[in-house]
Design a protein around this motif. Structure first.
Motif, mmCIF file in Angstrom:
data_model
loop_
_atom_site.group_PDB
_atom_site.id
_atom_site.type_symbol
_atom_site.label_atom_id
_atom_site.label_comp_id
_atom_site.label_asym_id
_atom_site.label_seq_id
_atom_site.Cartn_x
_atom_site.Cartn_y
_atom_site.Cartn_z
ATOM 1 N N PHE A 7 0.763 -1.113 -0.080
ATOM 2 C CA PHE A 7 -0.018 0.039 -0.109
ATOM 3 C C PHE A 7 0.806 1.169 0.043
ATOM 4 O O PHE A 7 0.624 2.069 -0.801
ATOM 5 N N GLU A 8 1.570 1.271 1.070
ATOM 6 C CA GLU A 8 2.883 2.501 0.757
ATOM 7 C C GLU A 8 3.457 2.725 -0.295
ATOM 8 O O GLU A 8 3.790 3.898 -0.619
ATOM 9 N N ILE A 9 4.034 1.630 -0.894
ATOM 10 C CA ILE A 9 4.721 1.871 -2.048
ATOM 11 C C ILE A 9 3.925 2.049 -2.978
ATOM 12 O O ILE A 9 4.451 3.069 -4.047
ATOM 13 N N ALA A 10 2.812 1.816 -3.268
ATOM 14 C CA ALA A 10 1.773 2.348 -4.205
ATOM 15 C C ALA A 10 1.473 3.692 -4.196
ATOM 16 O O ALA A 10 1.385 4.465 -5.088
ATOM 17 N N TYR A 11 1.274 4.111 -2.835
ATOM 18 C CA TYR A 11 1.224 5.251 -2.520
ATOM 19 C C TYR A 11 2.015 6.334 -3.062
ATOM 20 O O TYR A 11 1.909 7.544 -3.386
ATOM 21 N N GLU A 12 3.388 5.880 -2.461
ATOM 22 C CA GLU A 12 4.602 6.770 -3.023
ATOM 23 C C GLU A 12 4.596 6.647 -4.910
ATOM 24 O O GLU A 12 4.966 7.677 -5.189
ATOM 25 N N THR A 13 4.271 5.613 -5.421
ATOM 26 C CA THR A 13 4.355 5.549 -6.698
ATOM 27 C C THR A 13 3.504 6.444 -7.492
ATOM 28 O O THR A 13 3.811 7.077 -8.436
ATOM 29 N N ALA A 14 2.089 6.419 -6.773
ATOM 30 C CA ALA A 14 1.267 7.348 -7.464
ATOM 31 C C ALA A 14 1.765 8.775 -7.470
ATOM 32 O O ALA A 14 1.264 9.559 -8.319
ATOM 33 N N GLY A 15 2.331 9.368 -6.332
ATOM 34 C CA GLY A 15 2.953 10.716 -6.241
ATOM 35 C C GLY A 15 3.778 10.705 -7.311
ATOM 36 O O GLY A 15 4.176 12.076 -8.126
ATOM 37 N N ILE A 16 4.914 9.841 -7.689
ATOM 38 C CA ILE A 16 5.928 10.126 -8.612
ATOM 39 C C ILE A 16 5.188 10.174 -10.148
ATOM 40 O O ILE A 16 5.347 10.944 -10.894
ATOM 41 N N VAL A 17 4.168 9.115 -10.364
ATOM 42 C CA VAL A 17 3.381 9.277 -11.355
ATOM 43 C C VAL A 17 2.700 10.534 -11.919
ATOM 44 O O VAL A 17 2.631 11.166 -12.737
ATOM 45 N N PHE A 18 1.989 11.040 -10.375
ATOM 46 C CA PHE A 18 1.233 12.339 -10.643
ATOM 47 C C PHE A 18 2.221 13.464 -11.097
ATOM 48 O O PHE A 18 2.073 14.203 -11.972
ATOM 49 N N GLU A 19 3.608 13.463 -10.619
ATOM 50 C CA GLU A 19 4.697 14.595 -10.852
ATOM 51 C C GLU A 19 4.905 14.538 -12.225
ATOM 52 O O GLU A 19 5.132 15.430 -12.931
ATOM 53 N N LYS A 20 5.005 13.167 -12.822
ATOM 54 C CA LYS A 20 5.545 12.875 -14.179
ATOM 55 C C LYS A 20 4.367 13.445 -15.243
ATOM 56 O O LYS A 20 4.892 13.997 -16.206
ATOM 57 N N LEU A 21 3.255 13.380 -14.720
ATOM 58 C CA LEU A 21 2.073 13.456 -15.750
ATOM 59 C C LEU A 21 1.879 15.133 -15.694
ATOM 60 O O LEU A 21 1.375 15.434 -16.641
ATOM 61 N N ASN A 22 2.196 15.885 -14.517
ATOM 62 C CA ASN A 22 2.215 17.341 -14.596
ATOM 63 C C ASN A 22 3.471 17.881 -15.180
ATOM 64 O O ASN A 22 4.367 17.949 -14.614
#
Length: 175
Positions: free
Chosen positions: A160-175
């Protein structure tokens, strides 16, 4: 097979939770943040009704965030309502009040520490400890080691925690 399904629900929940928060906090996109919040609520609620360890974790995160006054947007309210409705309709496993209280306190400590520690100290260890919310991770590990629930629940929580952090990275890359 049970833990593959459970790990998948934890991963989806963590990813959708962070993505929803970033959409709201960074983009001010209430509609899309609410959609991802609903997806998070469904994944979290399904895990909660499926496994007692997951129930402790997700209910503690919910109550900890409520007590820390972190339910600060309509996307959080929508997520909360959907989560509670699914849990009320489907039922949750029987929980020990003491274990739940321990989990709630750890979630609350993480949320308060995450917001305050960097403002009151320059200690790099403490800042990283609370930036990545390690109180609940340690508590869940200790509860699993003590046999309160399976060590696989700890593995799912780390997922869960790894996915949470990954989502933050993905979000940053998309913006």
């Amino acid at each position: 097979m049970k833990f593959i399904l459970l790990a998948t629900l934890f991963i989806l929940s963590g990813f959708f939770m962070k993505f929803s928060d970033d959409l709201f906090d960074v983009k001010n996109d209430v509609k899309t943040a609410s959609v991802f919040g609903v997806l998070c609520a469904v994944a979290s609620a399904l895990a909660t009704i499926y496994d007692v360890g997951a129930a402790y974790i997700f209910i503690a995160i919910l109550i900890g965030n409520l007590l820390a006054l972190k339910v600060d947007g309509i996307h959080h309210v929508v997520t909360l309502v959907i989560f509670v409705l699914i849990c009320l309709v489907c039922g949750i496993p029987h929980l020990s009040f003491v274990v739940l209280l321990i989990c709630i306190i750890s979630a609350l400590a993480d949320e308060i520490g995450h917001e305050l520690i960097s403002k009151i100290t320059d200690n790099q260890f403490l800042n990283l400890f609370f930036e990545y919310r390690f109180v609940m991770k340690i508590v869940i590990l200790l509860l699993a080691v003590c046999g309160v629930f399976s060590i696989w629940i700890f593995v799912c929580f780390i997922s869960f925690e790894i996915a949470y952090e990954t989502a933050g990275i993905v979000f940053e890359k998309l913006n």
